[in-house]
Scaffold this active site. Sequence first.
Site, PDB file in Angstrom:
ATOM      1  N   ASP A  57       0.651  -1.273   0.033  1.00  0.00           N
ATOM      2  CA  ASP A  57      -0.162  -0.045   0.123  1.00  0.00           C
ATOM      3  C   ASP A  57       0.801   1.172   0.104  1.00  0.00           C
ATOM      4  O   ASP A  57       0.218   2.249   0.133  1.00  0.00           O
ATOM      5  CB  ASP A  57      -0.946   0.132   1.249  1.00  0.00           C
ATOM      6  CG  ASP A  57      -2.139  -0.771   1.035  1.00  0.00           C
ATOM      7  OD1 ASP A  57      -2.612  -0.780  -0.175  1.00  0.00           O
ATOM      8  OD2 ASP A  57      -2.689  -1.057   1.923  1.00  0.00           O
ATOM      9  N   ARG A  82       0.427  -1.474   7.614  1.00  0.00           N
ATOM     10  CA  ARG A  82       0.882  -0.349   6.775  1.00  0.00           C
ATOM     11  C   ARG A  82       2.004   0.374   7.696  1.00  0.00           C
ATOM     12  O   ARG A  82       2.365   1.422   7.325  1.00  0.00           O
ATOM     13  CB  ARG A  82      -0.291   0.653   6.561  1.00  0.00           C
ATOM     14  CG  ARG A  82      -1.388   0.093   5.447  1.00  0.00           C
ATOM     15  CD  ARG A  82      -2.038   1.191   4.691  1.00  0.00           C
ATOM     16  NE  ARG A  82      -1.339   2.207   3.968  1.00  0.00           N
ATOM     17  CZ  ARG A  82      -1.814   3.329   3.207  1.00  0.00           C
ATOM     18  NH1 ARG A  82      -2.979   3.406   3.392  1.00  0.00           N
ATOM     19  NH2 ARG A  82      -0.901   3.823   2.621  1.00  0.00           N
ATOM     20  N   ARG A 128     -10.330   5.595  10.721  1.00  0.00           N
ATOM     21  CA  ARG A 128      -8.717   5.576  10.767  1.00  0.00           C
ATOM     22  C   ARG A 128      -8.230   6.697  11.601  1.00  0.00           C
ATOM     23  O   ARG A 128      -7.843   6.198  12.684  1.00  0.00           O
ATOM     24  CB  ARG A 128      -8.169   5.688   9.383  1.00  0.00           C
ATOM     25  CG  ARG A 128      -8.541   4.812   8.390  1.00  0.00           C
ATOM     26  CD  ARG A 128      -7.920   3.431   8.475  1.00  0.00           C
ATOM     27  NE  ARG A 128      -8.404   2.316   7.696  1.00  0.00           N
ATOM     28  CZ  ARG A 128      -7.786   2.316   6.254  1.00  0.00           C
ATOM     29  NH1 ARG A 128      -6.656   2.917   6.216  1.00  0.00           N
ATOM     30  NH2 ARG A 128      -8.097   1.369   5.438  1.00  0.00           N
ATOM     31  N   HIS A 157     -11.654   6.857   4.435  1.00  0.00           N
ATOM     32  CA  HIS A 157     -10.703   8.293   4.578  1.00  0.00           C
ATOM     33  C   HIS A 157     -11.460   9.462   4.107  1.00  0.00           C
ATOM     34  O   HIS A 157     -12.039   9.292   2.903  1.00  0.00           O
ATOM     35  CB  HIS A 157      -9.276   7.956   3.882  1.00  0.00           C
ATOM     36  CG  HIS A 157      -8.173   7.282   4.265  1.00  0.00           C
ATOM     37  ND1 HIS A 157      -7.532   6.639   3.552  1.00  0.00           N
ATOM     38  CD2 HIS A 157      -7.683   7.213   5.423  1.00  0.00           C
ATOM     39  CE1 HIS A 157      -6.389   6.018   4.467  1.00  0.00           C
ATOM     40  NE2 HIS A 157      -6.691   6.469   5.489  1.00  0.00           N
ATOM     41  N   CYS A 251      -4.949   9.826  -3.183  1.00  0.00           N
ATOM     42  CA  CYS A 251      -4.237   8.768  -2.192  1.00  0.00           C
ATOM     43  C   CYS A 251      -2.513   8.444  -2.602  1.00  0.00           C
ATOM     44  O   CYS A 251      -1.777   8.428  -2.030  1.00  0.00           O
ATOM     45  CB  CYS A 251      -4.820   7.371  -2.172  1.00  0.00           C
ATOM     46  SG  CYS A 251      -6.539   7.330  -1.771  1.00  0.00           S
TER      47      CYS A 251
HETATM   48  N1  ARG Z   1      -5.406   0.068   0.857  1.00  0.00           N
HETATM   49  C1  ARG Z   1      -5.214   1.410   1.499  1.00  0.00           C
HETATM   50  C2  ARG Z   1      -5.846   1.361   2.832  1.00  0.00           C
HETATM   51  O1  ARG Z   1      -6.840   0.881   2.939  1.00  0.00           O
HETATM   52  C3  ARG Z   1      -5.842   2.243   0.323  1.00  0.00           C
HETATM   53  C4  ARG Z   1      -5.556   3.888   0.950  1.00  0.00           C
HETATM   54  C5  ARG Z   1      -5.943   4.640   0.005  1.00  0.00           C
HETATM   55  N2  ARG Z   1      -5.528   6.000   0.682  1.00  0.00           N
HETATM   56  C6  ARG Z   1      -6.616   6.959   0.812  1.00  0.00           C
HETATM   57  N3  ARG Z   1      -6.110   8.103   1.361  1.00  0.00           N
HETATM   58  N4  ARG Z   1      -7.838   6.651   0.574  1.00  0.00           N
HETATM   59  O2  ARG Z   1      -5.169   1.997   3.753  1.00  0.00           O
END
Ligand code: ARG
Length: 266
Positions: A57, A82, A128, A157, A251
């Site tokens: 990622d 991550r 998140r 996000h 992203c």
């Molecule tokens: N697979 C990543 C996650 O779930 C994708 C992140 C994409 N970033 C974003 N800012 N939407 O963390």
Amino acid sequence: MCPPTYFDVNYSINEWMDPTESVDTTRANDQWQSLVDTYRRLGHRVHLVDPVPGLPDMVFVTDSGLVVDGVALGARYRSDHRAPEADHVLRWFVEHDVRRPTRPVYINEGEGDLLVVGDIICAGTGFRTDERAHAEVERHLRRRVVTLRLVDPRYYHLNTALGVIDDRTIAYLPSAFDERSRLTLRALFPDAILADESDAAWLGLNLVSDGANVVMAGQATSLAAQLRERGYRPVPVDMSEFLKSGGGIKCCTMELRGWVEPGERP
Ligand code: ARG
């Protein structure tokens, strides 16, 4: 930006990710390269951080920090998958002399949840970024932070539900926010562009705008039409391979606001 050399979907931390579905690496690389080419064609400068094996990622580099006035706040990821990405990008900040590079105390997924609109920072929470990180952002970057609560797991996000068009203009999907946040958004941005479900489902709000050109998913046709009506120029780039991971244009793009390359300083 971070090349998608090791991009893959082999775990699932959002509703878009299905590890049994395969990723076309060649296609992903081509799409990502066309995004880089688009920025360069528009006159922007692109800096790269090295991709790291085992961090599929990392291409979504925007989640690894926030740079404002040349000052950097790093990230702290919610998922262990991550977590190491944050250190690599923090090191890039240190090596490139971005000021005051700092690791946050609370979970904070950088520009995934923190979006600069003029003088303020819109900050997402709910999936998140920890709400307690918002005060930390305010202190470190000395900008007013407005908290917004996300409620739809597909738009986990802030940058999947809200796009910044210029210092005063945003576009967003109202249903991705709780009622109180919708009131906040309406009060702060009465002239905002309201996106529809289909715009959002293509991650059309996951866009990068320089105030004139809006680099965005071409499939988000009604958002593009609204932008055109207001005098902006939508620049379509297809990032469909990255949708498999729940990611799009924004992203893949961290903005280095107020940072001057060390070699170009007076
Ligand atoms: N697979 C990543 C996650 O779930 C994708 C992140 C994409 N970033 C974003 N800012 N939407 O963390």
